[in-house]
Design a protein around this motif. Structure first.
Motif: not given
Length: 214
Positions: A12-17
């Protein structure tokens, strides 16, 4: 019952999608940690555009040329559906409170917006007056939904403390729900790209593409 057949498992490009939507040929993801919406090129797996959400983006769906994003806002975690215009940002005026101030995932059947209530195990169809006009029941708590042809597909679980999750299908003609596959991780959200389904393995920060079971 077999496990889902994964096609891709991507970082994912950011944590916790948390939330997902397929819109105009790209995948859109809302991160629970960064509280930001990301437009992702599914082939290059790069972020094209991003915008800060007005709260935690729990659910998201494509509606025409726009997105609807269900956000948890304020210290009280009020659940509010917002309008996001790709390339521009969030509408500061549009504000649709969820029925009974609860809801997490969104769906759209081409004419009506649907909001799911995890612990009540129901999907509510919202009318033009923004009130719930129809209710569909799920056998488990709902943590993802998407409309595909004449069905609603759900990610579901009886306990978010386990990795016992299901892909559940609700027939729109009979309104009956059936578990059709196991999901061996804590899945959040569902999106459909025209051929395959996408979900989030949230706590492992992965986005997963998988086949629709036949």
């Amino acid at each position: 019952m077999n496990h889902i057949e994964e096609i891709k498992r991507l970082a994912s490009p950011a944590p916790r999608p948390q939330s997902l939507a397929w819109h105009n040929g790209t995948l859109w993801m809302g991160s629970m940690e960064s509280e930001t919406i990301y437009q992702i090129d599914p082939e290059m797996w790069t972020v094209i555009w991003e915008v800060k959400a007005p709260g935690v983006p729990f659910g998201m769906v494509s509606i025409g040329e726009e997105l609807r994003v269900l956000c948890g806002e304020t210290e009280e975690d009020n659940r509010i559906i917002r309008r996001c215009i790709p390339g521009h940002g969030f509408d500061t005026v549009f504000k649709l409170p969820c029925p009974n101030d609860t809801g997490s995932q969104l769906g759209f059947d081409g004419s009506s917006l649907y909001v799911s209530q995890w612990y009540n195990k129901v999907i509510l169809q919202l009318g033009i007056d923004d009130q719930a006009h129809k209710s569909l029941s799920s056998p488990h708590g709902i943590c993802g939904q998407v409309f595909v042809d004449k069905s609603i597909y759900l990610t579901t679980t009886d306990s978010e403390e386990t990795n016992k999750y299901f892909l559940t299908q609700i027939s729109l003609s009979s309104e009956t729900a059936t578990d059709i596959a196991k999901i061996p991780f804590g899945a959040r959200a569902l999106a459909f790209d025209g051929q395959c389904l996408w979900t989030n393995d949230r706590e492992n920060h992965k986005i997963v593409c998988f086949k629709i079971p036949v």
